[in-house]
Design a protein around this motif. Sequence first.
Motif, short mmCIF file in Angstrom:
data_model
loop_
_atom_site.label_atom_id
_atom_site.label_comp_id
_atom_site.label_asym_id
_atom_site.label_seq_id
_atom_site.Cartn_x
_atom_site.Cartn_y
_atom_site.Cartn_z
N SER A 123 -70.46 -37.55 79.22
CA SER A 123 -70.78 -36.27 78.59
C SER A 123 -71.89 -36.51 77.57
CB SER A 123 -69.55 -35.66 77.90
OG SER A 123 -69.21 -36.42 76.75
N CYS A 124 -72.45 -35.43 77.06
CA CYS A 124 -73.45 -35.53 75.99
C CYS A 124 -73.16 -34.47 74.93
CB CYS A 124 -74.86 -35.34 76.56
SG CYS A 124 -76.15 -35.62 75.33
N ASP A 125 -73.14 -34.89 73.69
CA ASP A 125 -72.84 -33.97 72.58
C ASP A 125 -73.96 -32.94 72.37
OD1 ASP A 125 -70.62 -35.53 72.16
OD2 ASP A 125 -71.38 -36.50 70.36
N ALA A 126 -75.23 -33.39 72.50
CA ALA A 126 -76.38 -32.56 72.12
C ALA A 126 -76.19 -32.02 70.70
CB ALA A 126 -76.58 -31.42 73.12
N GLN B 161 -76.52 -39.02 65.09
CA GLN B 161 -75.12 -38.88 64.71
C GLN B 161 -74.28 -38.27 65.84
OE1 GLN B 161 -73.71 -39.89 61.75
NE2 GLN B 161 -75.69 -40.79 61.29
N PRO B 162 -73.06 -38.77 66.05
CA PRO B 162 -72.17 -38.14 67.03
C PRO B 162 -71.60 -36.84 66.50
CG PRO B 162 -71.00 -39.87 65.87
CD PRO B 162 -72.43 -39.91 65.37
N GLY C 122 -77.65 -40.09 70.26
CA GLY C 122 -77.90 -38.82 70.92
C GLY C 122 -76.64 -38.20 71.47
N GLY C 123 -75.47 -38.80 71.21
CA GLY C 123 -74.22 -38.24 71.68
C GLY C 123 -73.93 -38.51 73.13
#
Length: 399
Positions: A249-252, A257-258, A385-386
């Motif tokens: 997955s990706c936080d965006a 920072q996460p 970048g998460g």
Amino acid sequence: MMKPPGRQAVVTGLGVVTSIGSGEETFWRNLLEGSTGLKPVTVFDTSGHTNKLACQIDEIPLSLYNQEEIRASGRATRILVPAIEQALRSAGLDQEASADCRIGLCVGTTMGDIDPLENALHGQRSRAFGGPHEITGQIQKMMRLQGPVWTFTNACAAGNFAIARAVDEIAAGRADIMIACGVDSLSWVAFTGFSTLRAMAPDKCRPFDAARKGLILGEGAGVLVIESLEHAILRKARPRARLLGYGMSCDAHHITQPDPAGRGAARAMEAALRMAGLAPGAVDYVSLHGTGTMANDRMEARAQEAVFSEGSLPPASSIKGHLGHTLGAASAIEAVMSVKCLETGIAPMTLNLEQMDPECSIPVIRGQSRPGKYRTILSNSYAFGGVNSSILLAACTSD
């Protein structure tokens, strides 16, 4: 995420080169004994840095391949090649046997062969070319690989991405055997970058400790030989672990920072469990990313709490106090560690953890390694970048 069609992927070989030892047995023994690779950096000049420590490999193992060719390669390739050789030997694959197989390669890395580029930056000449793809190109040529070849540059999650792609190649029948790797060498660029971000600890990495001050960089390589169960049985190889699923997955959320709530990390874990068809309660141990930074450790603890119901959090630990943060190699080395944990029934401790951060209310193993019945392991890795990744491994039954 649906379970991919095709064949069950199993691990049949392991290779590892780290600052606490090379070869799976030496690495595993030193890990359980609480060894650390922390020492003053000598591979580049740190005189302009406040931080001068990292987990550096003292002596890279010799390779069986052309020594002149190896010496002309970048440091990351020199670290990775002997780890691949170890993994192939442990899988019972020699050059003659390998010639009859479609063997592919997946390499995860953050910096790639960065030292030739750094040499050019400092006005020095190098016989080697640099960059991430240079590693896969050299190894494909050296080993005459006939299967699919991939390079992943998903930063600190790259090793898990390489493993996931290898699983897909096996499941789809595009390869008989996949060599899944993560590798990074100590880099002046990375060292300077993390120093500039003030993310590095002045002395040691203390994952989840209330007094933690940041990460320590390291270097190394982890390698898994992955093939279908049917192919392993056909060539009379011993399956050492099953790869049940993965999630990404990706936080965006932010460039570095996460997501503080850990929502993306939780989604990756949940996707791996769905792919495997398992409930969270089936997980016996979690290999944590555990960098020792304030933001990452708290995010990871919240993600664990979101996935596992209260009172059923599995034991967990981070090995970055031993090895430092090996960037693209981290999750591949942690996958090797997870297979050893499944085989031995011992989970390593989290080194340097003395007083648990009260905001991280998860059962992190500390003090000493812990025996247990570990049949299913979730191994997590997160990146700038998460970028979130999880893989799910399980023990091989006697049948």
